[in-house]
Motif scaffolding. Sequence first.
Motif, PDB file in Angstrom:
ATOM      1  N   ASP A 127      39.281  30.647  43.920  1.00 24.63           N
ATOM      2  CA  ASP A 127      40.408  31.575  43.812  1.00 24.63           C
ATOM      3  C   ASP A 127      40.004  32.812  43.003  1.00 24.63           C
ATOM      4  O   ASP A 127      40.392  33.941  43.336  1.00 24.63           O
ATOM      5  N   VAL A 129      37.115  34.286  42.789  1.00 30.22           N
ATOM      6  CA  VAL A 129      36.275  35.222  43.546  1.00 30.22           C
ATOM      7  C   VAL A 129      36.954  35.687  44.831  1.00 30.22           C
ATOM      8  O   VAL A 129      36.327  36.334  45.675  1.00 30.22           O
ATOM      9  N   GLY A 130      38.225  35.379  44.970  1.00 33.42           N
ATOM     10  CA  GLY A 130      38.997  35.913  46.100  1.00 33.42           C
ATOM     11  C   GLY A 130      38.923  35.106  47.370  1.00 33.42           C
ATOM     12  O   GLY A 130      39.202  35.633  48.460  1.00 33.42           O
ATOM     13  N   LEU A 131      38.580  33.835  47.276  1.00 27.45           N
ATOM     14  CA  LEU A 131      38.546  32.953  48.434  1.00 27.45           C
ATOM     15  C   LEU A 131      39.533  31.815  48.201  1.00 27.45           C
ATOM     16  O   LEU A 131      39.297  30.955  47.352  1.00 27.45           O
ATOM     17  N   ASP A 132      40.614  31.796  48.938  1.00 25.61           N
ATOM     18  CA  ASP A 132      41.633  30.761  48.769  1.00 25.61           C
ATOM     19  C   ASP A 132      41.004  29.377  48.967  1.00 25.61           C
ATOM     20  O   ASP A 132      40.431  29.087  50.026  1.00 25.61           O
ATOM     21  N   GLU A 148      31.255  36.672  52.058  1.00 23.50           N
ATOM     22  CA  GLU A 148      31.928  35.452  51.601  1.00 23.50           C
ATOM     23  C   GLU A 148      30.924  34.463  51.019  1.00 23.50           C
ATOM     24  O   GLU A 148      31.196  33.817  50.004  1.00 23.50           O
ATOM     25  N   ARG A 151      30.111  35.499  47.542  1.00 23.73           N
ATOM     26  CA  ARG A 151      31.189  35.132  46.622  1.00 23.73           C
ATOM     27  C   ARG A 151      31.081  33.660  46.226  1.00 23.73           C
ATOM     28  O   ARG A 151      31.283  33.311  45.054  1.00 23.73           O
ATOM     29  N   HIS A 181      32.515  46.769  47.523  1.00 27.02           N
ATOM     30  CA  HIS A 181      33.679  45.947  47.197  1.00 27.02           C
ATOM     31  C   HIS A 181      33.283  44.774  46.307  1.00 27.02           C
ATOM     32  O   HIS A 181      33.969  44.468  45.313  1.00 27.02           O
ATOM     33  N   GLU A 185      34.600  43.832  42.508  1.00 30.25           N
ATOM     34  CA  GLU A 185      35.226  42.550  42.210  1.00 30.25           C
ATOM     35  C   GLU A 185      34.444  41.787  41.147  1.00 30.25           C
ATOM     36  O   GLU A 185      35.031  41.184  40.238  1.00 30.25           O
TER      37      GLU A 185
END
Length: 343
Positions: A127, A129-132, A148, A151, A181, A185
Amino acid sequence: MADPGEPVIRLQAVRKEYANGTVAVDSLDLDVHEHELMVLVGPSGCGKSTTLRMVNRLVEPTSGRVLVTGEDVQSIDPVALRRRIGYVIQHVGLFPHRTVAQNVGTVPALLGWDARRTRERSAELLDLVGLDHATYGKRYPHQLSGGEQQRVGVARALAADPPVLLMDEPFGAVDPAGRRHLQAEFWKIQRELGTTVMLVTHDIDEAVRLGDRIAVFSQGGHLEQLADAVTLLARPATDMVRDFVGTGRAVRLLGIGELDEGDLEPLPRGRAEGPDDVAPDLAPRDALELHGRLDDAFAALAASGGEPVPVLGSDGRPVGMLSVTGLLGALHRITGAAEADAA
């Protein structure tokens, strides 16, 4: 960055010479402080990756000492040392037969964490690192994009909350848009967690965008300059640094400088009532934010045809107007501060 104290990473007179006589790193002294994001940058073959790998003993120094949190790494079992230090490489190195969640939980499992704690930590880091985690946790690496996967690599490196994170060209295999990006992040994540980071790159733009301090290496592992980004760009210490930074120093300063209230002109009379009262020929979406990056300010001024652009404070109310003259003044301000510090 925290005030410098006892360094988390310390290299003392470190040298790496290979059997054929090649000197990769020569008598290097370097300290990395707690919560600092230190970037090692330089041309190919300058010893920056060798320096990084001596910290976790993937490369053994010929002489000198490397200390992590005050301990000489030569006194620590290499496997145990690497489990204490996060490590991210360009091509990630995820285990293809393990799910994303299992990849992230690799080091916690090796350290003996119970299954529930490992799962919770994996979910938390995904979560972050922006990955549900509910969506991505059960997937396999081949089902992810390159960005991905990178991440996931960062999440795996942070899973055991290491005091040190080493990153070797971590975003080099990602396309330019995804790279920018990911840089943004990761910068936010590092600030949130306060992890001490040593990052290697050959890209000076990445170095000045991310680094609290930047160490510029020349061939043979010589440290040419160690400075914050503004000082590096405004006052290169040697001809090598000047050539490496290149002729676009002012443009790079735009990417790291921030708008200050002193850079602004007063609002037009009767225009200080609220966000809807900014200059009539500009929509509110064209407004800038105070303390925003100067490259965004440059883009807004270019879009306006050089006309002043409204700037909003944290409450969304206009606090002034930025003109081309104000932008040039902001560049002068940050370069002048660098020169004063150097003097």
